[in-house]
Design a protein around this motif. Structure first.
Motif: not given
Length: 334
Positions: A209-223, A225-238
């Motif tokens: 899950l994201g931290l912020n409302p709407h999972a950050g909405e591409d950075g509009l509602l918090g960063s 997701e883009e700076t911490i959560i998504q990179p962690a997920i990508q590393a796990l996928i790899e």
């Protein structure tokens, strides 16, 4: 029978529903359980538990009609602990009883004398009598029984998926600063391993899950997701893990309200306590089980609190405690 695992049971708050739901659960499970149970409390508390549950405690067993529980060995004599306080008396004696039970369980775990632990719900004030540095069971147990230096995973079973929490008992305002790429990766790995134990499967599907409302909405509602959560997920996928996210929490849980649209997922990692637990307890329908992953022993507990307002009124539902005992045995026997 000599290979039966040793399971320690703690009462939780003696003024809450912990003792009576323990009595009800053990009575319902009967004598077929392949385990030796040790109770981190005195015989008098089991007698009180039986009275509140509408049964008897005789010679190490709960009894009701033709029903008989597995044998329970008490680890304290009555003289070693304060007297059992009456219902409604939230005094120091009640807190000491809770703390001594937890300390006994930890000692047994450190000595490798037990393989599993099922804890009753406590009042957080009892932790002051164990070690004031820790807010609850999870943190205290991990400090003394951890298998590694990583943060423990507070997880929950009993619902349509296994829930894990990226952070535990911290103020909401501190959650962002406690999130890190490495920390999230470790918690997802722990969650995946736990699901493998519980479900005996390898093709495990995970959602973060994201931290912020709407999972950050591409950075509009918090960063985050883009700076911490998504990179962690990508590393796990790899690494080869099947991980999806970050997903908006409200949208994810809302899908369980529409038949045929439920997410097909085995595990979910929420960013903080109430984000995951508020909806999960509804989905679990009273059968939720708290699991601490990352300990040298299996540890479970019911997902509810002390419920002081219904203690002793024979209104308490023992479903979650029974599920906690069964889950603990399942983890021990993996």
């Amino acid at each position: 029978m000599e290979n039966r695992p040793n399971i320690c049971l703690t009462p939780g708050c003696p003024n809450g529903i912990g003792p009576e739901v323990l009595a009800k659960s053990l009575l319902a499970l009967g004598q077929s359980l392949q385990a030796q149970f040790f109770f981190a409390g005195p015989p008098s508390l089991l007698t009180v538990a039986a009275q509140r549950a509408g049964c008897q405690f005789v010679e190490g067993h709960f009894l009701q009609g033709h029903h008989r529980s597995a044998k329970i060995i008490t680890l304290f004599e009555d003289r070693e602990l304060p007297p059992i306080p009456p219902l409604g008396a939230h005094n120091e004696d009640a807190l000491i009883i809770q703390a001594r039970a937890i300390q006994k369980a930890v000692s047994l775990g450190q000595d490798r004398a037990i393989q599993g632990l099922v804890t009753g719900p406590i009042r957080k004030a009892a932790m002051e009598y164990c070690d004031s540095r820790f807010a609850g069971h999870t943190e205290y147990l991990h400090a003394h029984l951890a298998v590694d230096e990583n943060q423990p995973l507070m997880a929950f079973a009993g619902g349509p998926f296994v829930l894990g929490l990226a952070t535990i008992h911290i103020p909401l305002g501190q959650v962002p600063s406690h999130l890190s790429r490495e920390g999230l990766k470790q918690q997802v790995r722990r969650l995946r391993g736990l699901i493998g134990q519980l479900k005996n499967k390898q093709d495990i599907r995970l959602t973060v899950l994201g931290l912020n409302p709407h999972a950050g909405e591409d950075g509009l509602l918090g960063s985050e997701e883009e700076t911490i959560i998504q990179p962690a997920i990508q590393a796990l996928i790899e690494e080869g893990l099947a991980v999806n996210g970050p997903v908006s929490a409200d949208g994810f849980f809302a899908r369980f309200g529409k038949s045929g649209f439920e997410p097909q997922v085995d595990g979910v990692l929420a960013m903080y306590h109430d984000q995951g637990l508020a909806p999960y307890k509804i989905l679990a329908g009273g059968h939720g089980v708290n699991i601490t992953s990352g300990l040298s022993i299996a540890r479970t507990s019911p997902d509810h609190g002390t419920a002081d307002d219904i203690a002793g009124k024979q209104l308490a539902d023992a479903s979650a405690m029974q599920a906690a005992i069964e889950t603990c045995l399942a983890l021990v026997n993996v």
